[in-house]
Write a protein that holds these residues in place. Sequence first.
Motif, mmCIF file in Angstrom:
data_model
loop_
_atom_site.group_PDB
_atom_site.id
_atom_site.type_symbol
_atom_site.label_atom_id
_atom_site.label_comp_id
_atom_site.label_asym_id
_atom_site.label_seq_id
_atom_site.Cartn_x
_atom_site.Cartn_y
_atom_site.Cartn_z
ATOM 1 N N SER A 27 0.831 -1.207 0.000
ATOM 2 C CA SER A 27 0.000 0.000 0.000
ATOM 3 C C SER A 27 0.865 1.256 0.000
ATOM 4 O O SER A 27 0.636 2.187 -0.785
ATOM 5 N N ASN A 28 1.872 1.282 0.864
ATOM 6 C CA ASN A 28 2.771 2.447 0.910
ATOM 7 C C ASN A 28 3.495 2.641 -0.412
ATOM 8 O O ASN A 28 3.634 3.772 -0.885
ATOM 9 N N SER A 29 3.948 1.554 -1.016
ATOM 10 C CA SER A 29 4.643 1.647 -2.310
ATOM 11 C C SER A 29 3.725 2.218 -3.376
ATOM 12 O O SER A 29 4.140 3.034 -4.196
ATOM 13 N N TYR A 30 2.481 1.774 -3.367
ATOM 14 C CA TYR A 30 1.516 2.279 -4.342
ATOM 15 C C TYR A 30 1.330 3.781 -4.181
ATOM 16 O O TYR A 30 1.384 4.533 -5.159
ATOM 17 N N TRP A 31 1.096 4.233 -2.950
ATOM 18 C CA TRP A 31 0.791 5.640 -2.727
ATOM 19 C C TRP A 31 2.014 6.542 -2.871
ATOM 20 O O TRP A 31 1.879 7.715 -3.208
ATOM 21 N N GLU A 32 3.223 6.011 -2.647
ATOM 22 C CA GLU A 32 4.437 6.818 -2.779
ATOM 23 C C GLU A 32 4.617 7.364 -4.190
ATOM 24 O O GLU A 32 5.133 8.459 -4.367
#
Length: 134
Positions: free
Chosen positions: A84-89
């Motif tokens: 999720s963090n990778s997607y939003w970054e």
Amino acid sequence: MPHTSIPFTACHEMAHQIGFAREDEANFVAYIACKNHPSPDFQYSGTLSALINATNALYQYNRDEYFKLRNNYSEGLIRDLTASNSYWEKYDTPVQDFSSSVNNTYLKANMQKDGVRSYGRMVDLLIAEYRSQQ
């Protein structure tokens, strides 16, 4: 969007469609809908979104307690949060900053005085729900 976010996001948008205009309310309605859905994927998505909102608030308030809690996360949960963090970054850009500013103005113009901060108020509703069950 990570697959773990899709059910919650769909329920959030449906909450808007049925009249829950405020972001915190739409988030909470989505959480409740997911929690009570028969599908484990929906249940997980709602719980994960509630966890993300709650731990983001905890991180701002007490980082030591946040890291104590995070140290107990399972491998699978860490994997899903990392995805999720990778997607939003990838969306953390100057264009996103401008877009967020526009969304903030839009929300305030539509009587959500906290603007984009209203998304995080879901935590207040989660706490109220928890206290009502005690």
